[in-house]
Scaffold this motif. Structure first.
Motif, mmCIF file in Angstrom:
data_model
loop_
_atom_site.group_PDB
_atom_site.id
_atom_site.type_symbol
_atom_site.label_atom_id
_atom_site.label_comp_id
_atom_site.label_asym_id
_atom_site.label_seq_id
_atom_site.Cartn_x
_atom_site.Cartn_y
_atom_site.Cartn_z
ATOM 1 N N GLU A 281 0.827 -1.200 0.000
ATOM 2 C CA GLU A 281 0.000 0.000 0.000
ATOM 3 C C GLU A 281 0.864 1.253 0.000
ATOM 4 N N ARG A 282 0.342 2.299 -0.627
ATOM 5 C CA ARG A 282 1.043 3.571 -0.624
ATOM 6 C C ARG A 282 0.909 4.215 0.760
ATOM 7 N N GLU A 283 1.975 4.821 1.224
ATOM 8 C CA GLU A 283 1.953 5.532 2.499
ATOM 9 C C GLU A 283 2.670 6.867 2.346
ATOM 10 N N ASN A 284 2.382 7.772 3.239
ATOM 11 C CA ASN A 284 3.072 9.060 3.248
ATOM 12 C C ASN A 284 4.272 8.972 4.182
ATOM 13 N N THR B 197 9.546 5.507 7.333
ATOM 14 C CA THR B 197 8.600 4.745 6.532
ATOM 15 C C THR B 197 8.465 3.319 7.046
ATOM 16 N N LYS B 198 7.264 2.767 6.917
ATOM 17 C CA LYS B 198 7.022 1.378 7.295
ATOM 18 C C LYS B 198 7.817 0.410 6.437
ATOM 19 N N ALA B 199 8.238 0.866 5.260
ATOM 20 C CA ALA B 199 9.002 0.006 4.350
ATOM 21 C C ALA B 199 10.301 -0.482 4.980
ATOM 22 N N ALA B 200 10.795 0.242 5.982
ATOM 23 C CA ALA B 200 12.051 -0.147 6.628
ATOM 24 C C ALA B 200 11.934 -1.482 7.358
ATOM 25 N N GLU B 201 10.724 -1.846 7.758
ATOM 26 C CA GLU B 201 10.524 -3.068 8.537
ATOM 27 C C GLU B 201 10.939 -4.314 7.764
ATOM 28 N N GLU B 202 10.656 -4.343 6.456
ATOM 29 C CA GLU B 202 10.898 -5.542 5.649
ATOM 30 C C GLU B 202 12.060 -5.397 4.673
ATOM 31 N N SER C 167 9.236 2.939 -4.570
ATOM 32 C CA SER C 167 8.678 3.836 -5.576
ATOM 33 C C SER C 167 8.239 5.106 -4.871
ATOM 34 N N MET C 168 8.782 6.226 -5.302
ATOM 35 C CA MET C 168 8.484 7.517 -4.694
ATOM 36 C C MET C 168 7.644 8.358 -5.656
ATOM 37 N N TYR C 169 6.553 8.897 -5.141
ATOM 38 C CA TYR C 169 5.665 9.747 -5.933
ATOM 39 C C TYR C 169 5.900 11.214 -5.566
ATOM 40 N N THR C 170 5.793 12.078 -6.535
ATOM 41 C CA THR C 170 5.870 13.501 -6.234
ATOM 42 C C THR C 170 4.512 13.977 -5.728
ATOM 43 N N ASN C 171 4.502 15.164 -5.181
ATOM 44 C CA ASN C 171 3.243 15.779 -4.763
ATOM 45 C C ASN C 171 2.675 16.668 -5.865
ATOM 46 N N ASP C 172 3.235 16.513 -7.082
ATOM 47 C CA ASP C 172 2.754 17.238 -8.260
ATOM 48 C C ASP C 172 1.767 16.339 -8.995
ATOM 49 N N GLY C 173 0.512 16.710 -9.021
ATOM 50 C CA GLY C 173 -0.528 15.877 -9.621
ATOM 51 C C GLY C 173 -0.356 15.621 -11.094
ATOM 52 N N SER C 174 0.478 16.421 -11.778
ATOM 53 C CA SER C 174 0.692 16.215 -13.217
ATOM 54 C C SER C 174 1.678 15.080 -13.492
ATOM 55 N N LYS C 175 2.393 14.638 -12.470
ATOM 56 C CA LYS C 175 3.365 13.546 -12.629
ATOM 57 C C LYS C 175 2.797 12.298 -11.957
ATOM 58 N N LEU C 176 2.198 11.433 -12.768
ATOM 59 C CA LEU C 176 1.456 10.297 -12.227
ATOM 60 C C LEU C 176 2.341 9.111 -11.868
ATOM 61 N N LEU C 177 3.421 8.912 -12.623
ATOM 62 C CA LEU C 177 4.242 7.725 -12.406
ATOM 63 C C LEU C 177 5.251 7.952 -11.291
ATOM 64 N N ASP D 240 8.612 17.377 5.603
ATOM 65 C CA ASP D 240 7.770 17.191 4.420
ATOM 66 C C ASP D 240 7.367 15.726 4.306
ATOM 67 N N THR D 241 6.295 15.462 3.592
ATOM 68 C CA THR D 241 5.873 14.080 3.355
ATOM 69 C C THR D 241 5.931 13.765 1.874
ATOM 70 N N VAL D 242 6.211 12.498 1.581
ATOM 71 C CA VAL D 242 6.292 12.039 0.203
ATOM 72 C C VAL D 242 5.618 10.665 0.114
ATOM 73 N N PRO D 243 4.698 10.455 -0.833
ATOM 74 C CA PRO D 243 4.064 9.152 -0.980
ATOM 75 C C PRO D 243 5.057 8.104 -1.502
ATOM 76 N N VAL D 244 5.090 6.949 -0.859
ATOM 77 C CA VAL D 244 5.996 5.878 -1.274
ATOM 78 C C VAL D 244 5.274 4.532 -1.217
ATOM 79 N N ILE D 245 5.785 3.587 -2.000
ATOM 80 C CA ILE D 245 5.373 2.187 -1.910
ATOM 81 C C ILE D 245 6.641 1.364 -1.803
#
Length: 259
Positions: free
Chosen positions: A3-6, A26-31, A39-49, A88-93
């Motif tokens: 799941e994606r998390e901030n 990030t919770k990703a550190a656990e595993e 995978s890191m997402y920007t907070n710019d809605g025009s950049k989807l990938l 700051d927060t950044v969405p990651v998976i």
């Protein structure tokens, strides 16, 4: 599916020209394992990938990951990341992909090889690996040998630079030859020409070798087939001779893939 998390930015600094180091809560550190990515997402809605960024260090106690990345141009996702500050927060998976099978190194002489922005994933590998002889061979463009001090705390370090300003002039294979180094097992991450040379060297000398492939990814979870590489075996997902780097990799036994 992950799941994606901030994730929360804990710190960020520039460590070389165009190279940034960021610690994320990030919770990703656990595993997470050496050789995996997030995978890191920007907070710019025009950049989807998302942007796939290799994991450089893992701090399970603090629940944090370190990523070291290169800014690839203006108005890119990586440039947006470079402007972020603590808090700051950044969405990651993540963590995503399979990591290096470092348990195989016990009792062996090992090469840990990195080139360019393929250098960072080698650091956590060096920290976690236990082996008879740990030889870290890393290649840079010039004297900005980022992460060098951290590497020197975790093994014997040999450096190559394209301009000859530090260590061996040339590439990582030149450093191996100049220092007459030998190994029973190889782990490597870097640009394709470097990995191709390492793969050939390993096969010529009968050395087991694991390589982490760099490739532009889209989905990061194996669904879109945008990051495939040629393989000797048929992929059960697509029934053709390819492997999905994001899902089946990024780490492969070198004899499994063609590069």
């Amino acid at each position: 599916m992950k799941e994606r998390e901030n994730a929360v930015v804990l710190s960020q600094e520039r460590i070389a020209q165009g190279i940034y180091s960021m610690w994320l809560k990030t919770k990703a550190a656990e595993e997470a394992r050496p050789g995996q990515f997030i995978s890191m997402y920007t907070n710019d809605g025009s950049k989807l990938l998302p942007r796939p960024i290799s994991i450089c260090e893992i701090d399970k106690e603090k629940g944090a990951l370190r990523v070291v990345y290169r800014v690839t141009g203006e108005k890119t996702g990586t440039e947006l990341f470079s402007k972020m500050q603590a808090g700051d927060t950044v969405p990651v998976i993540g963590p995503l992909g399979n990591g290096f099978p470092f348990e195989k190194a016990e009792g062996k002489k090992v090469f840990l090889m990195g080139g360019g922005i393929g250098v960072p994933p080698i650091l956590e590998l060096a920290k976690q690996m236990e082996c008879a002889k740990k030889q870290i061979v890393v290649g840079y463009r010039d004297a900005e040998t980022f992460l060098r001090e951290e590497f020197e705390q975790n093994g014997e370090v040999y450096i190559s630079t394209e301009d000859g300003s530090v260590g061996t002039k040339g590439n990582v294979m030149d450093a191996i030859r100049e220092n007459a180094l030998e190994a029973d097992l190889i782990y490597a991450c870097g640009p394709t020409p470097m990995l191709r040379a390492i793969k050939n060297y390993a096969e010529e000398n009968g050395i087991e070798c694991y390589i982490s492939l760099e490739e532009r990814m889209a989905c990061g979870i194996g669904a879109c087939l945008a990051c495939v590489c040629k393989s000797k075996e048929k992929d059960h997902h697509s029934n053709v001779n390819n492997k999905r780097i994001c899902k089946d990799g990024p780490v492969f036994l070198s004899t499994e893939v063609e590069i």
